[in-house]
Design a protein around this motif. Structure first.
Motif, PDB file in Angstrom:
ATOM      1  N   SER A   2       0.862  -1.177  -0.014  1.00  0.00           N
ATOM      2  CA  SER A   2       0.005   0.064  -0.010  1.00  0.00           C
ATOM      3  C   SER A   2       0.673   1.147   0.011  1.00  0.00           C
ATOM      4  O   SER A   2       0.262   2.394   0.250  1.00  0.00           O
ATOM      5  CB  SER A   2      -0.871   0.000   1.286  1.00  0.00           C
ATOM      6  OG  SER A   2      -0.227  -0.004   2.575  1.00  0.00           O
TER       7      SER A   2
ATOM      8  N   LEU B 246      -0.601   3.959  -2.334  1.00  0.00           N
ATOM      9  CA  LEU B 246      -1.433   4.692  -2.099  1.00  0.00           C
ATOM     10  C   LEU B 246      -1.470   5.588  -0.860  1.00  0.00           C
ATOM     11  O   LEU B 246      -2.180   6.842  -0.510  1.00  0.00           O
ATOM     12  CB  LEU B 246      -2.822   3.399  -1.729  1.00  0.00           C
ATOM     13  CG  LEU B 246      -3.602   3.053  -2.778  1.00  0.00           C
ATOM     14  CD1 LEU B 246      -4.301   1.732  -2.300  1.00  0.00           C
ATOM     15  CD2 LEU B 246      -4.362   4.007  -3.365  1.00  0.00           C
TER      16      LEU B 246
ATOM     17  N   GLY C 265      -8.607   0.842  -5.330  1.00  0.00           N
ATOM     18  CA  GLY C 265      -8.188   2.117  -4.085  1.00  0.00           C
ATOM     19  C   GLY C 265      -7.596   3.189  -4.983  1.00  0.00           C
ATOM     20  O   GLY C 265      -7.837   4.363  -4.361  1.00  0.00           O
TER      21      GLY C 265
ATOM     22  N   LEU D  17      -8.888   6.849  -4.194  1.00  0.00           N
ATOM     23  CA  LEU D  17      -7.890   7.991  -3.807  1.00  0.00           C
ATOM     24  C   LEU D  17      -8.354   9.329  -4.724  1.00  0.00           C
ATOM     25  O   LEU D  17      -8.179  10.265  -4.073  1.00  0.00           O
ATOM     26  CB  LEU D  17      -6.491   7.496  -4.012  1.00  0.00           C
ATOM     27  CG  LEU D  17      -5.344   8.471  -4.005  1.00  0.00           C
ATOM     28  CD1 LEU D  17      -5.357   9.112  -2.771  1.00  0.00           C
ATOM     29  CD2 LEU D  17      -4.148   7.941  -4.377  1.00  0.00           C
TER      30      LEU D  17
ATOM     31  N   SER E 186      -9.913   4.154   0.120  1.00  0.00           N
ATOM     32  CA  SER E 186      -8.460   4.754   0.040  1.00  0.00           C
ATOM     33  C   SER E 186      -7.824   5.255   1.289  1.00  0.00           C
ATOM     34  O   SER E 186      -6.461   5.171   1.428  1.00  0.00           O
ATOM     35  CB  SER E 186      -8.467   6.066  -0.973  1.00  0.00           C
ATOM     36  OG  SER E 186      -9.452   7.223  -0.245  1.00  0.00           O
TER      37      SER E 186
ATOM     38  N   ASP F 192      -6.830  -2.086   3.758  1.00  0.00           N
ATOM     39  CA  ASP F 192      -7.876  -1.633   2.679  1.00  0.00           C
ATOM     40  C   ASP F 192      -9.077  -2.323   2.645  1.00  0.00           C
ATOM     41  O   ASP F 192      -9.334  -3.505   3.072  1.00  0.00           O
ATOM     42  CB  ASP F 192      -7.002  -1.331   1.416  1.00  0.00           C
ATOM     43  CG  ASP F 192      -6.447  -2.678   0.641  1.00  0.00           C
ATOM     44  OD1 ASP F 192      -6.898  -3.974   1.539  1.00  0.00           O
ATOM     45  OD2 ASP F 192      -5.947  -2.672  -0.025  1.00  0.00           O
TER      46      ASP F 192
END
Length: 580
Positions: A142, A145, A313, A317, A480, A485
């Motif tokens: 991640s 992100l 994701g 975002l 996000s 997640d």
């Protein structure tokens, strides 16, 4: 059975199964060397009275799992609690522990957890909600992100995953292939329910307190996992019952699911567990997973795989930091076979558009909100288990979407039996390439005075105010914002194949407390357009049906519903929890 048939069976089986400051829950400081770490989670949620933390507890995998990353020796969950409630979990009035569904992670429970806690606090009672992550989530990277969210710039995340840009000395190593996840061949039903039990014992050592205060449940596949948990024997001695799964819970909750040991209520298919399996099928399937002849994770060449789960994701975002801006997924995400095929599957008006690839998403002016809506909204997403009701397209010509199924499957007699797989919502799509900027009409603006009330070729509206329940901005945030997640990139095939082979001796020897499901009260919270209602009302427990809700809406529905309606899932879940 030939390899190709085994592969198809494993994949199909899984797809028809229907994702502020915090005081540590345990006494004393939380340090990595103690085997428990709790970290506050910063959130932009409008519900500021609920605080969130991520908790990690070291529970090593058994040696039989084989080589695996050290990170996978930790179990993780998101802990939600009221800011005015007790700091210690043991002091809460009730603790709800939720198993996620297929391809789903802990972040998917964000909205439901917050809303349920607020509902309880309104009566002066304090709940905690623990959203579990499964072992396989430890494989996700991640970094991009998190950096993109911190910078408020989706390009930072996309550059990390697609342009080899370094973040804090790390570069993306790529998505993992079947040969890189060999240990998941041993992570199935037994490991999953054992992980939940071990986590509960580590966090709440007093079995009497667990029996008094904990409610166990889950969404989609998570309800079935709870059914197995309820009947599982954890100490290897069926004569002792303090360790039995049902004695760790005071009640059960099913979120568009059922508390059962069969997937039939989720997929509408007759349970294969009616025929005893002497274990031969189990052995063959295990051999296929161990050798890699079978896919160890649920992964298709397009639409369902680790990359597309990560792109959800990225879509969240982009919609979080710049909802009305031109879609970063359209303008900045590079092309590859997987992504191009996925967008053609999801964004083709008809079969000709899919075959030619013209027009493509890059020919349209779409906002980041529209890109997210096209991926998950029930009027666009064809797969029922990925559908929410988050509003509708706006800003230009909208037409019927006849790919991959007709815009209204309810009008085609031969397809009505597939409603459980594709849902009942009419499908629509923007139809002006190189034209206006398409925007998104949020759930609470459908039916407003300025709503054009888009209609299909038969003159009927694509949607109505009563069928829209999820705030797209809260959906984007949930996708996000969390360190654990919303999605699960590497869902273990073995978890679902074990369920289908539960009558084999390798599984059935653990499922011995056959009255465990009926031993505690149950509430079934179902979407009126979800996976379960079409297969009949669950036989056990109290059932509440939320009209207009699709499969994911039971987790994501907004607290303020259209027409002043209450948010039925959180209201009834809080009441059920406090009545136990």
């Amino acid at each position: 059975m030939q390899r190709s048939r085994l592969v198809r069976r494993a994949v199909v089986v899984a797809l028809v199964a229907g994702s502020a400051a915090v005081v540590p829950a345990a006494a004393g400081p939380a340090h990595a060397d103690t085997g428990r770490v709790e970290t506050p989670v910063s959130t932009s949620s409008p519900i500021s009275s609920v605080v969130e933390s991520v908790v990690r507890v070291k529970v090593p995998l058994p040696a039989s799992a084989g080589p695996h990353p050290q990170a996978c020796d930790w179990l993780s969950y998101l802990r939600f609690r009221h800011a005015n409630g007790p700091a210690r979990s043991a002091g809460a009035d009730k603790i709800l522990i939720a198993q996620p569904g297929i391809l789903e992670g802990a972040g998917a429970f964000d909205s439901l957890a917050r809303d349920t806690i607020v509902q309880a606090a309104g009566s002066g009672r304090y709940l905690e909600f623990w959203a579990l992550d499964r072992r396989s989530n430890c494989l996700e990277d991640s970094t991009g992100l998190r950096a993109g969210l911190a910078a408020r710039d989706p390009h930072v995340a996309i550059d990390y995953y697609y342009r080899h840009k370094e973040i804090d000395g790390r570069t993306f190593a790529g998505y993992l292939g079947n040969g890189q996840v060999g240990w998941l061949a041993r992570v199935g039903l037994e490991q999953t329910v054992r992980d939940q039990y071990d986590l509960m014992v580590a966090e709440l050592p007093d079995q009497g307190l667990r029996k008094q205060k904990v409610l166990c449940g889950g969404h989609s596949l998570g309800g079935v996992l709870t059914g197995f948990f309820a009947e599982w024997d954890f100490d290897g001695n069926p004569a002792t019952v303090a360790d039995a799964g049902y004695n760790q819970c005071s009640g059960y909750f099913a979120l568009d699911s059922t508390i059962a040991t069969s997937l039939s209520d989720l997929n509408g298919l007759r349970s294969t567990q009616m025929v005893p399996d002497p274990g031969i099928g189990y052995v063959a399937m295990q051999a296929g997973l161990d050798t890699g002849l079978l896919p160890r994770t649920i992964s298709l060449p397009a639409l369902i795989n680790a990359e597309t789960m990560n792109v959800l994701g990225l879509a969240g975002l982009a919609a979080t930091v710049n909802p009305g801006g031109r879609s970063d997924l359209v303008t900045y995400l590079p092309s590859n076979v997987n992504l191009d095929t996925t967008q053609r599957l999801l964004f083709s008006k008809d079969h000709l558009t899919f075959l030619t690839g013209t027009p493509s998403t890059k020919d349209f002016n779409l906002t980041n909100q529209v890109a997210l809506g096209a991926l998950l909204d029930d009027n666009s997403q064809p797969l029922a288990f990925l559908q929410t009701s988050a509003g509708f397209f706006d800003g230009g010509r909208i037409v019927d979407k006849d790919f991959p199924v007709p815009y209204d499957v309810t009008r085609v007699a031969e397809l009505r039996q597939l409603q459980g797989q594709f849902g009942t919502s009419r499908k629509a799509i923007p139809d002006s390439p190189h034209g206006p900027l398409y925007t998104w009409r949020n759930y609470n603006r459908v039916g407003a005075p300025d709503d054009p009330a888009y209609a299909g070729r038969d003159g009927a509206p694509f949607t109505t105010e009563a069928r829209e329940v999820t705030d797209i901005q809260e959906l984007a945030r949930s996708l996000s914002e969390h360190p654990l997640d919303f999605t699960e990139h590497y869902f273990p095939t073995k978890l679902v194949t074990d369920i289908y082979q539960a009558s084999s001796p390798q599984i059935s020897r653990h499922v011995v407390h056959t009255g465990g499901i009926e031993a505690n009260p149950t509430i079934n919270l179902l979407g009126g357009e979800g996976l379960v209602v079409g297969n009949g009302t669950p036989a056990h427990g109290t059932t509440v049906i939320a009209p207009g809700y699709h499969h994911l809406d039971v987790l994501t529905a907004a607290p303020d519903q259209n027409g002043g309606r209450p948010e039925l899932v959180s209201v009834n879940l809080a009441a059920f929890a406090l009545s136990r």
